[in-house]
Design a protein around this motif. Structure first.
Motif, mmCIF file in Angstrom:
data_model
loop_
_atom_site.group_PDB
_atom_site.id
_atom_site.type_symbol
_atom_site.label_atom_id
_atom_site.label_comp_id
_atom_site.label_asym_id
_atom_site.label_seq_id
_atom_site.Cartn_x
_atom_site.Cartn_y
_atom_site.Cartn_z
ATOM 1 N N UNK A 1 -22.913 -3.565 22.295
ATOM 2 C CA UNK A 1 -21.819 -2.834 22.911
ATOM 3 C C UNK A 1 -21.428 -3.316 24.300
ATOM 4 N N UNK A 2 -22.171 -4.252 24.834
ATOM 5 C CA UNK A 2 -21.808 -4.766 26.150
ATOM 6 C C UNK A 2 -20.552 -5.609 26.092
ATOM 7 N N UNK A 3 -20.050 -5.967 27.266
ATOM 8 C CA UNK A 3 -18.857 -6.792 27.315
ATOM 9 C C UNK A 3 -18.249 -6.792 28.693
ATOM 10 N N UNK A 4 -17.024 -7.286 28.758
ATOM 11 C CA UNK A 4 -16.275 -7.365 30.008
ATOM 12 C C UNK A 4 -15.229 -6.251 30.031
ATOM 13 N N UNK B 1 -12.752 1.397 33.553
ATOM 14 C CA UNK B 1 -12.808 1.414 32.101
ATOM 15 C C UNK B 1 -14.093 2.018 31.565
ATOM 16 N N UNK B 2 -14.230 1.946 30.240
ATOM 17 C CA UNK B 2 -15.381 2.544 29.563
ATOM 18 C C UNK B 2 -15.990 1.577 28.568
ATOM 19 N N UNK C 1 -24.780 9.529 37.550
ATOM 20 C CA UNK C 1 -24.611 10.926 37.144
ATOM 21 C C UNK C 1 -23.137 11.317 37.205
ATOM 22 N N UNK C 2 -22.667 11.930 36.126
ATOM 23 C CA UNK C 2 -21.274 12.328 36.043
ATOM 24 C C UNK C 2 -20.367 11.270 35.430
ATOM 25 N N UNK C 3 -20.868 10.048 35.331
ATOM 26 C CA UNK C 3 -20.075 8.963 34.738
ATOM 27 C C UNK C 3 -20.664 8.478 33.416
ATOM 28 N N UNK C 4 -21.983 8.500 33.297
ATOM 29 C CA UNK C 4 -22.660 8.023 32.089
ATOM 30 C C UNK C 4 -23.236 9.213 31.323
ATOM 31 N N UNK C 5 -23.256 9.080 30.010
ATOM 32 C CA UNK C 5 -23.856 10.107 29.159
ATOM 33 C C UNK C 5 -24.745 9.435 28.119
ATOM 34 N N UNK C 6 -25.988 9.886 28.048
ATOM 35 C CA UNK C 6 -26.924 9.373 27.053
ATOM 36 C C UNK C 6 -27.035 10.385 25.925
ATOM 37 N N UNK C 7 -27.123 9.879 24.709
ATOM 38 C CA UNK C 7 -27.267 10.751 23.541
ATOM 39 C C UNK C 7 -28.032 9.985 22.471
ATOM 40 N N UNK D 1 -15.655 5.398 33.814
ATOM 41 C CA UNK D 1 -15.355 5.138 35.230
ATOM 42 C C UNK D 1 -16.228 4.019 35.778
ATOM 43 N N UNK D 2 -16.295 2.950 35.051
ATOM 44 C CA UNK D 2 -17.181 1.851 35.431
ATOM 45 C C UNK D 2 -16.739 1.202 36.737
ATOM 46 N N UNK D 3 -17.728 0.758 37.485
ATOM 47 C CA UNK D 3 -17.507 0.128 38.786
ATOM 48 C C UNK D 3 -18.096 -1.291 38.760
#
Length: 124
Positions: A8-11, A16-17, A65-71, A85-87
């Motif tokens: 799932x990685x990439x540029x 973006x998400x 926190x607040x940008x990433x979600x693990x499930x 909201x990637x930086x």
């Protein structure tokens, strides 16, 4: 024995998400806590997020926190990391790791089993 494969990685552009997946082999995957870690060039590996074996507890680094979600979906033997909201500073190789102990994953950055990693690059 548990084998982990990240994908799932990439540029992606800043803002973006991406959704990372950590697919596991082994019938006992539901007995393991799973964590996501990342390592940028020239930096030490750092904890990103973790989830307990049942999925009932989640843990996050302050920086995500607040940008990433693990499930996780134990029926599919897969753990996900939704990254929004990637930086540019999120750029790194992301690894997943599995361990019977959530404490060891979160507090010690430890995993009995590790994947090979997937590259995430965020452009500004």
């Amino acid at each position: 024995q548990v084998q982990l494969v990240e994908s799932g990685g990439g540029l992606v552009q800043a803002g973006g998400s991406l959704r990372l997946s950590c697919a596991a082999s082994g019938r006992t995957f539901s007995s393991y806590a799973v964590g996501w870690f990342r390592q940028a060039p020239g930096k030490e590996r750092e904890f990103v997020a973790a989830i307990s074996d049942s999925g009932g507890r989640t843990y996050y680094a302050q920086s995500v926190k607040g940008r990433f979600t693990i499930s996780r979906d134990n029926a599919k033997n897969t753990v996900y990391l939704q990254m929004n909201s990637l930086k540019p500073e999120d750029t790194a190789v992301y690894y997943c790791a599995a361990d019977p102990s959530s404490t060891r994953v979160v507090a010690d950055n430890y995993g009995t089993y590790w994947g090979q990693g997937t590259q995430v690059t965020v452009s500004s």
